[in-house]
Scaffold this motif. Structure first.
Motif, PDB file in Angstrom:
ATOM      1  N   GLN A 142     -92.005  -9.810  39.579  1.00 10.51           N
ATOM      2  CA  GLN A 142     -91.402 -10.989  38.977  1.00 10.51           C
ATOM      3  C   GLN A 142     -90.486 -11.695  39.963  1.00 10.51           C
ATOM      4  OE1 GLN A 142     -89.681 -10.405  35.119  1.00 10.51           O
ATOM      5  NE2 GLN A 142     -88.824 -12.453  34.995  1.00 10.51           N
ATOM      6  N   GLY A 143     -89.673 -10.927  40.689  1.00  6.43           N
ATOM      7  CA  GLY A 143     -88.780 -11.528  41.679  1.00  6.43           C
ATOM      8  C   GLY A 143     -89.542 -12.271  42.745  1.00  6.43           C
ATOM      9  N   LEU A 144     -90.644 -11.683  43.219  1.00  7.50           N
ATOM     10  CA  LEU A 144     -91.459 -12.338  44.243  1.00  7.50           C
ATOM     11  C   LEU A 144     -92.095 -13.609  43.698  1.00  7.50           C
ATOM     12  CD1 LEU A 144     -92.790 -12.401  47.022  1.00  7.50           C
ATOM     13  CD2 LEU A 144     -94.606 -10.921  46.105  1.00  7.50           C
ATOM     14  N   HIS A 145     -92.612 -13.549  42.479  1.00  8.39           N
ATOM     15  CA  HIS A 145     -93.232 -14.740  41.886  1.00  8.39           C
ATOM     16  C   HIS A 145     -92.218 -15.873  41.770  1.00  8.39           C
ATOM     17  CE1 HIS A 145     -96.074 -17.024  39.427  1.00  8.39           C
ATOM     18  NE2 HIS A 145     -95.071 -17.275  38.603  1.00  8.39           N
ATOM     19  N   ALA A 154     -97.853 -20.504  47.341  1.00  8.28           N
ATOM     20  CA  ALA A 154     -98.873 -20.271  46.325  1.00  8.28           C
ATOM     21  C   ALA A 154     -98.921 -18.800  45.923  1.00  8.28           C
ATOM     22  CB  ALA A 154    -100.241 -20.715  46.843  1.00  8.28           C
ATOM     23  N   SER A 155     -99.059 -18.574  44.634  1.00  7.50           N
ATOM     24  CA  SER A 155     -99.271 -17.231  44.101  1.00  7.50           C
ATOM     25  C   SER A 155    -100.063 -17.391  42.802  1.00  7.50           C
ATOM     26  CB  SER A 155     -97.941 -16.511  43.834  1.00  7.50           C
ATOM     27  OG  SER A 155     -97.201 -17.177  42.836  1.00  7.50           O
ATOM     28  N   PRO A 156    -100.766 -16.356  42.360  1.00 10.98           N
ATOM     29  CA  PRO A 156    -101.549 -16.493  41.132  1.00 10.98           C
ATOM     30  C   PRO A 156    -100.652 -16.805  39.941  1.00 10.98           C
ATOM     31  CG  PRO A 156    -102.201 -14.527  42.344  1.00 10.98           C
ATOM     32  CD  PRO A 156    -100.950 -15.036  42.987  1.00 10.98           C
ATOM     33  N   PRO A 157    -101.090 -17.684  39.028  1.00  5.62           N
ATOM     34  CA  PRO A 157    -100.328 -17.914  37.797  1.00  5.62           C
ATOM     35  C   PRO A 157    -100.054 -16.590  37.098  1.00  5.62           C
ATOM     36  CG  PRO A 157    -102.108 -19.507  37.986  1.00  5.62           C
ATOM     37  CD  PRO A 157    -102.309 -18.512  39.093  1.00  5.62           C
ATOM     38  N   ALA A 158     -98.830 -16.433  36.577  1.00  2.00           N
ATOM     39  CA  ALA A 158     -98.422 -15.128  36.039  1.00  2.00           C
ATOM     40  C   ALA A 158     -97.603 -15.293  34.772  1.00  2.00           C
ATOM     41  CB  ALA A 158     -97.621 -14.360  37.085  1.00  2.00           C
ATOM     42  N   GLU A 184     -91.968  -4.026  38.118  1.00  2.00           N
ATOM     43  CA  GLU A 184     -91.008  -3.599  39.128  1.00  2.00           C
ATOM     44  C   GLU A 184     -91.607  -2.466  39.947  1.00  2.00           C
ATOM     45  OE1 GLU A 184     -88.404  -5.358  39.502  1.00  2.00           O
ATOM     46  OE2 GLU A 184     -88.595  -6.485  37.644  1.00  2.00           O
ATOM     47  N   ALA A 185     -91.391  -2.512  41.248  1.00  2.66           N
ATOM     48  CA  ALA A 185     -91.974  -1.494  42.134  1.00  2.66           C
ATOM     49  C   ALA A 185     -91.535  -0.089  41.740  1.00  2.66           C
ATOM     50  CB  ALA A 185     -91.563  -1.783  43.579  1.00  2.66           C
ATOM     51  N   PHE A 186     -90.343   0.044  41.177  1.00  2.00           N
ATOM     52  CA  PHE A 186     -89.773   1.361  40.958  1.00  2.00           C
ATOM     53  C   PHE A 186     -90.255   2.018  39.670  1.00  2.00           C
ATOM     54  CE2 PHE A 186     -87.005  -1.521  43.224  1.00  2.00           C
ATOM     55  CZ  PHE A 186     -86.975  -0.894  44.450  1.00  2.00           C
ATOM     56  N   THR A 187     -90.852   1.248  38.746  1.00  2.00           N
ATOM     57  CA  THR A 187     -91.330   1.849  37.508  1.00  2.00           C
ATOM     58  C   THR A 187     -92.561   2.708  37.732  1.00  2.00           C
ATOM     59  OG1 THR A 187     -92.695  -0.093  36.990  1.00  2.00           O
ATOM     60  CG2 THR A 187     -90.446  -0.065  36.126  1.00  2.00           C
ATOM     61  N   GLY A 303    -108.683 -23.440  48.421  1.00  2.00           N
ATOM     62  CA  GLY A 303    -108.352 -23.389  49.843  1.00  2.00           C
ATOM     63  C   GLY A 303    -106.924 -22.958  50.136  1.00  2.00           C
ATOM     64  N   ARG A 304    -106.312 -22.148  49.264  1.00  2.00           N
ATOM     65  CA  ARG A 304    -104.914 -21.742  49.450  1.00  2.00           C
ATOM     66  C   ARG A 304    -104.792 -20.226  49.586  1.00  2.00           C
ATOM     67  NH1 ARG A 304    -101.050 -24.432  45.100  1.00  2.00           N
ATOM     68  NH2 ARG A 304     -99.580 -24.369  46.848  1.00  2.00           N
ATOM     69  N   TYR A 305    -103.803 -19.817  50.393  1.00  2.00           N
ATOM     70  CA  TYR A 305    -103.462 -18.406  50.511  1.00  2.00           C
ATOM     71  C   TYR A 305    -102.434 -18.078  49.433  1.00  2.00           C
ATOM     72  CZ  TYR A 305    -105.770 -18.441  55.040  1.00  2.00           C
ATOM     73  OH  TYR A 305    -106.697 -18.545  56.039  1.00  2.00           O
ATOM     74  N   LYS A 306    -102.738 -17.098  48.588  1.00  2.00           N
ATOM     75  CA  LYS A 306    -101.859 -16.763  47.469  1.00  2.00           C
ATOM     76  C   LYS A 306    -101.228 -15.397  47.719  1.00  2.00           C
ATOM     77  CE  LYS A 306    -104.372 -19.843  44.474  1.00  2.00           C
ATOM     78  NZ  LYS A 306    -105.219 -20.069  43.276  1.00  2.00           N
ATOM     79  N   LEU A 307     -99.902 -15.397  47.727  1.00  2.00           N
ATOM     80  CA  LEU A 307     -99.150 -14.192  48.057  1.00  2.00           C
ATOM     81  C   LEU A 307     -99.167 -13.233  46.868  1.00  2.00           C
ATOM     82  CD1 LEU A 307     -97.367 -12.653  50.026  1.00  2.00           C
ATOM     83  CD2 LEU A 307     -95.416 -14.000  49.236  1.00  2.00           C
ATOM     84  N   LEU A 308     -99.684 -12.026  47.097  1.00  2.00           N
ATOM     85  CA  LEU A 308     -99.795 -11.022  46.041  1.00  2.00           C
ATOM     86  C   LEU A 308     -98.692  -9.980  46.111  1.00  2.00           C
ATOM     87  CD1 LEU A 308    -103.652 -10.321  46.163  1.00  2.00           C
ATOM     88  CD2 LEU A 308    -102.428 -12.025  44.796  1.00  2.00           C
TER      89      LEU A 308
END
Length: 425
Positions: A142-145, A154-158, A184-187, A303-308
């Motif tokens: 969520q923080g990254l989005h 760009a990132s995928p719709p979430a 969250e990464a820690f869960t 044509g976009r790079y989407k950060l995952l």
């Protein structure tokens, strides 16, 4: 292949050791072994926190000493900080910290004062001084989005549902398939909602899974990017205190395990100036300092790079990337933190990296799926194996000894989980 020290255009400070920091039970971590070899081959004393004395990292001839310390990654932070300081006092001199997971990277960032204290009894640890709360935010889906939206990346719709009712509403309006991930990464160590990235085919499949997620589901639901319309890219880099890249590399992921959703199994170095520029601008905007490992998906539809994913630490496959001057991100960090210049150099385009124990099942799965990677070279210019190295054979055999039964079972479980998620039922 080991580097010839005399041929490299830099001289590391061999009086400053490196310490591999990992929290959690994952003994077969090729990234830690790669970091031990990378600096150890230069004559830098290397230490590592390991689950026990019989891990591949502990078996490396380039390791000065292992510190067995079994953790889960869910311990109280103060306990982990105290443990790190005890290790530092046993090493007895200032040491560069090299985290291999989000828990370690976040702990270091949020406890910089204690860990970097020169009055600690050994001179304190060395690490990039990043804004304390930033690594935790970047490791959070969520923080990254939110950061991507804020800075036009760009990132995928979430969606971030807060209740089962939110999920029901989402299921009624979303276009399937969708992807579910732990928010969250820690869960993932405490109460994971899903076992990694999970593709869900139908609204009914989503609602069935969501019944086990509790009153406050800790998931992110993302648009699914069709495999036939996408290509997976990776960026590894090291940024200094001014968020300027001292080493930056781009590559394309050919296979991962579990398929299309897990750890890199096979990848190539591929020049991508557009992706390098996008990464540099984003890091400057958020003011990050240190090593990064990014996963992006190129969406051919727009044509976009989407950060995952944004890993604010060394990636397991970092040894894919080394410049013609012998620099990888771990060497760049050690040089910069010890006051050395980091020499410039082009990346080795066409170089391939293979993780032996997971690439074979990945290869079989990808052949069945028919997925291809257009930007992958027809043949590699050179290849580095994650485990097998002529100058350091024991980690490979230790990996085999620990992998055969539990590793095969784990791969099967991941495959089954991936198939269930794909079926959506």
């Amino acid at each position: 292949m080991a580097n010839n020290r005399s041929s490299l255009p830099f001289e590391p400070d061999r009086s400053v050791p490196g310490l591999i920091v990992k929290f959690g039970d994952y003994p077969l971590h090729h990234g830690g072994v790669g970091a031990i070899r990378s600096l150890g081959r230069l004559g830098v004393p290397m230490y590592a926190i390991t689950e026990d004395r019989y891990t591949p990292a502990a078996a490396s001839r380039h390791l000065t000493r292992a510190f067995p310390w079994r953790t889960t990654g869910t311990e109280d932070p103060e306990r982990l900080v105290d443990g790190l300081l005890r290790v530092g006092r046993r090493i007895g001199r200032p040491t560069v910290l090299i985290p291999t997971d989000e828990e370690a990277a976040v702990l270091i960032a949020e406890h910089q004062k204690e860990l970097g204290d020169k009055e600690s009894g050994f001179g304190g640890f060395l690490f990039p001084r990043v804004e304390p709360e930033l690594p935790r935010r970047l490791a959070s889906k969520q923080g990254l989005h939110e950061l991507c939206v804020e800075h036009g990346i760009a990132s995928p719709p979430a969606a971030f549902p807060q209740s089962y009712a939110d999920i029901e509403e989402f299921a009624g309006a979303a276009r399937f398939p969708v992807v579910a991930k732990n928010r969250e990464a820690f869960t993932r160590r405490k109460q994971p909602a899903v076992n990694g990235t999970t593709r869900i085919e139908t609204p009914a499949g989503l609602l069935t899974l969501a019944r086990d997620w509790g009153e406050r589901p800790g998931v992110i639901l993302q648009e699914y990017l069709p495999r036939e319309q996408a290509e997976d890219w990776i960026v590894h880099a090291y940024f200094d205190a001014d968020s300027t890249p001292l080493a930056l590399f781009t590559g394309v992921k050919v296979r991962s395990w579990p398929p299309h959703a897990g750890m890199t199994a096979n990848a190539y170095v591929v020049d991508n100036p557009e992706l390098a520029d996008l990464t540099t601008r984003f890091i400057k905007q958020i003011g990050f300092t240190g090593i990064i490992d990014l996963d992006l998906r190129f969406d051919r539809r727009d044509g976009r790079y989407k950060l995952l994913d944004f890993n604010p630490r060394m990636g397991a496959q970092f040894r894919l990337f080394e410049s013609e001057s012998g620099i990888d991100v771990v060497r760049a960090m050690h040089l910069q933190l010890t006051g050395r210049a980091v020499p410039e150099g082009e990346q080795r385009a066409g170089h391939r990296y293979v993780v032996e124990n997971i690439d074979l099942p990945a290869l079989l799965a990808y052949r069945r799926s028919g997925y291809t990677t257009p930007h992958a070279p027809a043949r590699p210019s050179s290849t580095e194996l994650a485990w097998l190295a002529a100058d350091d054979m024991l980690p490979f055999f230790t990996m085999l000894a620990r992998f055969v039964r539990p590793g095969a079972k784990h791969l099967y479980q991941l495959w089954r989980t991936n198939r269930r998620g794909s079926a959506g039922s």
